[in-house]
Design an enzyme around this catalytic site. Structure first.
Site, PDB file in Angstrom:
ATOM      1  N   GLN A   1     -41.141  64.004  49.446  1.00 50.49           N
ATOM      2  CA  GLN A   1     -41.467  65.145  50.295  1.00 50.49           C
ATOM      3  C   GLN A   1     -42.156  64.624  51.545  1.00 50.49           C
ATOM      4  OE1 GLN A   1     -43.865  67.325  47.389  1.00 50.49           O
ATOM      5  NE2 GLN A   1     -45.631  67.226  48.751  1.00 50.49           N
ATOM      6  N   VAL A   2     -42.161  65.458  52.597  1.00 53.15           N
ATOM      7  CA  VAL A   2     -42.638  65.027  53.905  1.00 53.15           C
ATOM      8  C   VAL A   2     -43.746  65.954  54.392  1.00 53.15           C
ATOM      9  CG1 VAL A   2     -41.992  64.566  56.296  1.00 53.15           C
ATOM     10  CG2 VAL A   2     -40.371  64.085  54.455  1.00 53.15           C
TER      11      VAL A   2
ATOM     12  N   ILE B   1     -36.201  63.145  45.844  1.00 54.97           N
ATOM     13  CA  ILE B   1     -36.894  61.867  45.738  1.00 54.97           C
ATOM     14  C   ILE B   1     -38.270  61.898  46.378  1.00 54.97           C
ATOM     15  CG2 ILE B   1     -36.840  59.465  46.569  1.00 54.97           C
ATOM     16  CD1 ILE B   1     -33.902  59.384  46.036  1.00 54.97           C
TER      17      ILE B   1
ATOM     18  N   ASP C   1     -25.247  59.474  54.623  1.00 54.39           N
ATOM     19  CA  ASP C   1     -25.631  60.672  53.862  1.00 54.39           C
ATOM     20  C   ASP C   1     -25.693  61.866  54.800  1.00 54.39           C
ATOM     21  OD1 ASP C   1     -26.408  62.259  51.777  1.00 54.39           O
ATOM     22  OD2 ASP C   1     -28.483  61.583  51.729  1.00 54.39           O
TER      23      ASP C   1
ATOM     24  N   SER D   1     -39.413  69.422  50.817  1.00 55.68           N
ATOM     25  CA  SER D   1     -39.605  68.771  49.518  1.00 55.68           C
ATOM     26  C   SER D   1     -38.247  68.613  48.860  1.00 55.68           C
ATOM     27  CB  SER D   1     -40.539  69.618  48.645  1.00 55.68           C
ATOM     28  OG  SER D   1     -40.759  69.024  47.390  1.00 55.68           O
TER      29      SER D   1
ATOM     30  N   LYS E   1     -43.675  60.487  54.721  1.00 55.07           N
ATOM     31  CA  LYS E   1     -42.764  60.676  53.595  1.00 55.07           C
ATOM     32  C   LYS E   1     -43.291  59.908  52.392  1.00 55.07           C
ATOM     33  CE  LYS E   1     -37.910  59.874  52.257  1.00 55.07           C
ATOM     34  NZ  LYS E   1     -36.594  59.369  52.725  1.00 55.07           N
TER      35      LYS E   1
END
Length: 395
Positions: free
Chosen positions: A211-212, A209, A374, A206, A226
């Site tokens: 959570q999965v 932006i 990223d 989590s 997601k």
């Protein structure tokens, strides 16, 4: 100068994170892989991709409004100002405490040993206050905290360790909200059982932006789902708007044109908040790492999870589920499996991971020209190196 260092480092992290959002502007090759990931046939309606079971079902007029997830509008100027005031009201006392401590040491000529002990105590207090502030306010402040947690070269250990949980351990959304978001975005309000045979209630991770969750499709494929937090977009964009306003007002006092940087950041965030754009980027990255710099197909040095068919909307993305270990947990995992730091096996693991990432980024930069921007530890997981080393150890 410790307080000044913290202030400058915070601003540096804002800038660094803003730059990592922007992919290369060169056009990447548009060809995509065609395999069983695209066998899930779906239809699109009202800018959403809908499972074929529901594609022909017209929305009913008696739909329960209580089940509709509301995605808030952008923050007003007054709301943005209140958030900025609240943030600085809680953070500035921390910076002031460091400055006061510097003056105290200078006036009293405190010995170095006592200074170090005092700094550690102040770091513990300051990092706790900063972490609590970020947890409470969320929005772009979480993004900044994530960057700070990776910069052990700039920040004391107390800060990096406390903020590390921002990478994947933000307080998750309740499952009833998760169900509503996925149902609304992919199934036009139908139950999850229309698409999934199982859907884990506990999230795999989590973050700021989204959570999965791990789930299984009706055809048996295990996937990762997601979904975006309903209230995150207005906070993120509102915080960036505050930064633009402040950097513009202080333009003559700053060494760099931060206003331009934050303008670019705002544009990049709009794309990050659109999972349709993310799905496209995933396919571009996969193409980049699976082709040499001359465009010829070759073996992938890393695995790229891809979107499953067209099960994607602006706020929900269904993708391949791939087992892995975050890079910053690799040493701990190796030790659990009997591989000690500095051993020949651990050095082999490090070399394999470094070679794979170097090759992948080389192809992205010098080939397709579309890069993953990223690269924090929780984004990258290692699979092959650890598994093969464990087999080597047991043999």
């Amino acid at each position: 100068m410790r307080s000044l260092t913290l202030l400058v480092a915070c601003f540096f992290c804002f800038v660094e994170h803003s730059l990592c959002f922007s992919p290369s502007t060169r056009n990447s090759c548009g060809r995509q892989r065609h395999d069983n990931r695209n066998n899930m046939s779906c239809c699109r309606r009202d800018n959403k991709f809908v499972h074929p079971r529901n594609a022909a079902v017209a929305p009913t007029s008696d739909k329960d409004d209580a089940g509709v997830v509301d995605f808030p509008p952008p923050l007003t100027s007054m709301q943005r100002t209140k958030r900025a005031i609240e943030f600085y009201k809680r953070v500035l006392p921390v910076l002031a405490a460091y400055k006061a401590k510097e003056l105290e040491f200078k006036l009293k000529k405190t010995p170095e040993e006592k200074q170090q002990q005092a700094w550690q105590e102040l770091d513990e207090w300051g990092s706790t206050r900063i972490a609590e502030t970020i947890h409470d306010m969320k929005g772009f402040y979480v993004k900044t905290g994530q960057v700070i947690s990776t910069r052990v070269d700039l920040f004391p250990e107390a800060y990096t360790s406390k903020l590390q949980e921002l990478q994947d351990s933000i307080e998750p959304m309740p499952f009833d909200l998760v169900e509503k978001v996925v149902s609304q975005e992919l199934l036009d309000g139908a139950p999850l059982s229309e698409l999934f045979s199982s859907f884990d209630k506990e999230p795999l991770g989590s973050a700021s932006i989204a959570q999965v969750h791990k789930a299984t499709l009706l055809d048996g494929r295990v996937v990762a789902v997601k979904l975006q937090r309903p209230n995150v977009e207005p906070k993120l964009l509102g915080d960036v708007a505050n930064l633009k306003r402040i950097s513009k007002a202080l333009a003559k006092s700053l060494p760099v044109d931060y206003y331009t940087v934050f303008c670019e950041l705002g544009d990049a965030l709009v794309n990050e908040l659109d999972f349709l754009a993310e799905a496209q980027a995933m396919r571009k990255i996969d193409f980049a790492v699976s082709h040499d710099t001359d465009g010829s197909p070759t073996e992938r040095p890393v695995s790229i999870p891809l979107p499953v068919g067209e099960l994607v909307s602006k706020r929900v993305l269904v993708m391949d589920f791939v087992e892995g270990i975050p890079l910053n947990r690799l040493q701990e995992t190796l030790q659990e499996r009997g591989i000690e730091p500095g051993s020949p096996e651990s050095k082999i693991a490090g070399r394999r991971i470094l070679d794979s990432l170097s090759l992948a980024f080389g192809r992205m930069i010098f080939g397709a020209g579309f890069i993953h921007g990223d690269p924090h530890p929780y984004v990258y997981s290692t699979i092959v190196a650890v598994c093969s080393l464990c087999e080597m150890r047991t043999n």
